[in-house]
Design a protein around this motif. Structure first.
Motif, PDB file in Angstrom:
ATOM      1  N   ALA A 149       0.832  -1.216   0.000  1.00  0.00           N
ATOM      2  CA  ALA A 149       0.000   0.000   0.000  1.00  0.00           C
ATOM      3  C   ALA A 149       0.861   1.259   0.000  1.00  0.00           C
ATOM      4  O   ALA A 149       0.755   2.095   0.900  1.00  0.00           O
ATOM      5  N   PRO A 150       1.719   1.436  -0.995  1.00  0.00           N
ATOM      6  CA  PRO A 150       2.640   2.583  -0.980  1.00  0.00           C
ATOM      7  C   PRO A 150       1.949   3.932  -1.089  1.00  0.00           C
ATOM      8  O   PRO A 150       2.338   4.894  -0.435  1.00  0.00           O
ATOM      9  N   PHE A 210       0.329   9.036   1.262  1.00  0.00           N
ATOM     10  CA  PHE A 210      -0.688  10.054   1.488  1.00  0.00           C
ATOM     11  C   PHE A 210      -0.707  10.463   2.967  1.00  0.00           C
ATOM     12  O   PHE A 210      -0.768  11.651   3.301  1.00  0.00           O
ATOM     13  N   GLY A 211      -0.633   9.470   3.860  1.00  0.00           N
ATOM     14  CA  GLY A 211      -0.590   9.772   5.284  1.00  0.00           C
ATOM     15  C   GLY A 211       0.650  10.549   5.674  1.00  0.00           C
ATOM     16  O   GLY A 211       0.583  11.544   6.400  1.00  0.00           O
ATOM     17  N   ALA A 212       1.818  10.109   5.179  1.00  0.00           N
ATOM     18  CA  ALA A 212       3.071  10.788   5.504  1.00  0.00           C
ATOM     19  C   ALA A 212       3.120  12.194   4.916  1.00  0.00           C
ATOM     20  O   ALA A 212       3.676  13.114   5.522  1.00  0.00           O
ATOM     21  N   LEU A 213       2.533  12.372   3.742  1.00  0.00           N
ATOM     22  CA  LEU A 213       2.490  13.690   3.103  1.00  0.00           C
ATOM     23  C   LEU A 213       1.758  14.695   3.990  1.00  0.00           C
ATOM     24  O   LEU A 213       2.197  15.842   4.155  1.00  0.00           O
ATOM     25  N   ALA A 252       1.195   0.765  10.024  1.00  0.00           N
ATOM     26  CA  ALA A 252       0.792   1.782   9.049  1.00  0.00           C
ATOM     27  C   ALA A 252       0.820   3.178   9.669  1.00  0.00           C
ATOM     28  O   ALA A 252       1.297   4.147   9.053  1.00  0.00           O
ATOM     29  N   LEU A 253       0.328   3.307  10.895  1.00  0.00           N
ATOM     30  CA  LEU A 253       0.353   4.602  11.571  1.00  0.00           C
ATOM     31  C   LEU A 253       1.775   5.052  11.845  1.00  0.00           C
ATOM     32  O   LEU A 253       2.091   6.249  11.761  1.00  0.00           O
ATOM     33  N   ALA A 254       2.654   4.108  12.178  1.00  0.00           N
ATOM     34  CA  ALA A 254       4.054   4.459  12.410  1.00  0.00           C
ATOM     35  C   ALA A 254       4.687   5.023  11.141  1.00  0.00           C
ATOM     36  O   ALA A 254       5.428   6.011  11.175  1.00  0.00           O
ATOM     37  N   ILE A 255       4.406   4.389   9.994  1.00  0.00           N
ATOM     38  CA  ILE A 255       4.960   4.870   8.726  1.00  0.00           C
ATOM     39  C   ILE A 255       4.394   6.244   8.378  1.00  0.00           C
ATOM     40  O   ILE A 255       5.123   7.161   7.990  1.00  0.00           O
ATOM     41  N   ALA A 256       3.088   6.413   8.529  1.00  0.00           N
ATOM     42  CA  ALA A 256       2.464   7.695   8.205  1.00  0.00           C
ATOM     43  C   ALA A 256       2.955   8.811   9.108  1.00  0.00           C
ATOM     44  O   ALA A 256       3.093   9.963   8.676  1.00  0.00           O
TER      45      ALA A 256
END
Length: 436
Positions: free
Chosen positions: A10-11, A16-19, A138-142
């Motif tokens: 899910a790149p 999108f979250g990290a942005l 996923a939250l950690a990456i975002a």
């Protein structure tokens, strides 16, 4: 390796979250603070006047966040994102044109609400409701966008201020948001209807729908009964707030932002009392940034394995150990250990406070609940320096303040732990939702 697997699966959603967590920096205190000396000189404000204005604006934006934040549960998240970015760009333009205090107040309000509030809200809410079994990772990456911005934005903007002045730098920030961030958000999820669409209320089922993908299944693990929804199921008010559980956990949510903002704000007084050069605290922020990233990424797999609710009562322990070390010693290098342990707690809190929400409420209430809890944390961060300032005014010593902080942290941790005990926690009347 599981982080890389998730990134391959899910790149675009994770980007999108990290942005958005990166873009929230334009309204975050660490970036706004760079402009304070220049804005104060331009508008003839002293430090106290600006601090009072900023505290008032922070409180006002926090009070508005639950109202505006709940809209994310009802609309396409891309539309919500684009509106937020346009609002943030407007704030940058307004502050670049501010010629008096009233225009400054309006501009800061827009920056704080859109940046610190809504950009972070889009990032964490979108990821939390899209991912299920891998939600913690996923939250950690975002959330990596937060420390990334802290690492590169201050030096970049200071260089731009030196070259072009603070007004042109803020105007340029608006251009960056509209020309870079906004098109990137469109490109990342324009074709992803599952990620974009607002959750819809489904009839209650006796059991949860099975997970279809560890990476992208959007069905939450709700912590509630399997009864039918209560008669007010169509209400905009989240049912979670009718449970005592959330009120016993609220102090735990508020503790990290209140304590950390206060201790960082008064670090000059602490350094004077300890007879430690302030440079040690400056170096400590580098350690803090590193360990906060490690804490966030370390918490992800633990959340996925044990659940956010089980971990939640324990996440203040590193911070408490760090504060105890600070209280007991005057050795300069110990500041690095203190800041490092605090960073671990902050990293854990970043993921835990969002990951716990989908375990308690349906998908279509995540935005409303998260925006309300975020408002509580923002209010706590605004109150922290004032509370410690009152203790200073009452001639309470630094050592005693730190002891009081430790006792308060222990109390809220114990209360949070007790709220999970069998027979104590009465789950809100929430029915699990179907997967989309």
């Amino acid at each position: 390796m599981q982080f890389f697997t998730l990134l391959r699966q899910a790149p675009r959603q994770l980007a999108f979250g990290a942005l958005h967590s990166f873009g929230s920096s334009f309204g975050q205190t660490f970036l706004v603070a760079l402009f304070v000396p220049f804005i104060s000189a331009s508008l003839a404000l002293n430090e106290t006047e600006f601090a009072n204005i900023y505290a008032g604006i922070t409180i006002a934006s926090a009070l508005c966040l639950p109202v505006v934040g709940r809209w994310i549960d009802k609309v396409d998240i891309l539309s919500y994102s684009l509106a937020t970015m346009a609002f943030l760009a407007l704030g940058c333009v307004m502050i670049s044109l501010a010629g008096n205090v009233w225009m400054l107040i309006a501009a800061l309000f827009v920056l704080r609400l859109a940046g610190q509030g809504l950009m972070s809200h889009v990032s964490m809410t979108g990821i939390a409701r899209y991912f299920s079994r891998s939600r913690g990772r996923a939250l950690a990456i975002a959330s990596f966008g937060f420390p990334l911005a802290e690492a590169i934005m201050p030096a970049t903007l200071l260089a731009l201020i030196a070259a072009f002045g603070w007004r042109y730098t803020y105007a340029g920030s608006a251009v960056f948001i509209l020309v870079i961030l906004l098109p990137a958000a469109i490109w990342l999820i324009r074709g992803d209807a599952k990620f974009r669409k607002a959750p819809t209320r489904s009839p209650a089922k006796s059991t949860e729908s099975p997970n279809t993908s560890a990476a992208t299944d959007a069905a939450p693990t709700n912590a509630g009964s399997t009864e039918s929804p209560s008669p007010d199921a169509s209400s905009d008010h989240p049912r979670l707030f009718k449970s005592l559980y959330v009120w016993f956990c609220m102090p735990m949510l508020a503790a990290p932002p209140l304590i950390m903002t206060a201790l960082f704000f008064h670090q000059g007084a602490i350094s004077t009392h300890k007879e430690i050069e302030l440079g040690w605290f400056a170096a400590g922020f580098t350690v803090f940034a590193i360990t906060s990233v490690l804490g966030a990424f370390g918490s992800g797999p633990l959340i996925d394995k044990h659940s956010a609710r089980r971990l939640f009562p324990w996440h203040l322990i590193p911070m408490m150990v760090g504060i105890a070390i600070l209280a007991l010693t005057t050795t300069p290098w110990v500041i690095l250990i203190y800041m490092g342990l605090v960073g671990i707690t902050v990293g854990f809190a970043t993921t835990l406070r969002t990951a716990i929400i989908p375990e308690l409420v349906p998908l279509d209430e995540i935005g409303a609940v998260r925006s309300t809890l975020t408002a509580v944390m923002v209010l706590a961060s605004a109150m922290g320096p004032a509370i410690y300032g009152w203790m200073f005014a009452a001639d309470i010593s630094i050592a005693m303040m730190l002891v009081i902080t430790l006792i308060a942290s222990a109390v809220v941790s114990i209360v949070s732990w007790f709220s999970e005990r069998p027979g104590f926690y009465v789950p809100p009347n929430i029915a699990p939702k179907e997967s989309h």
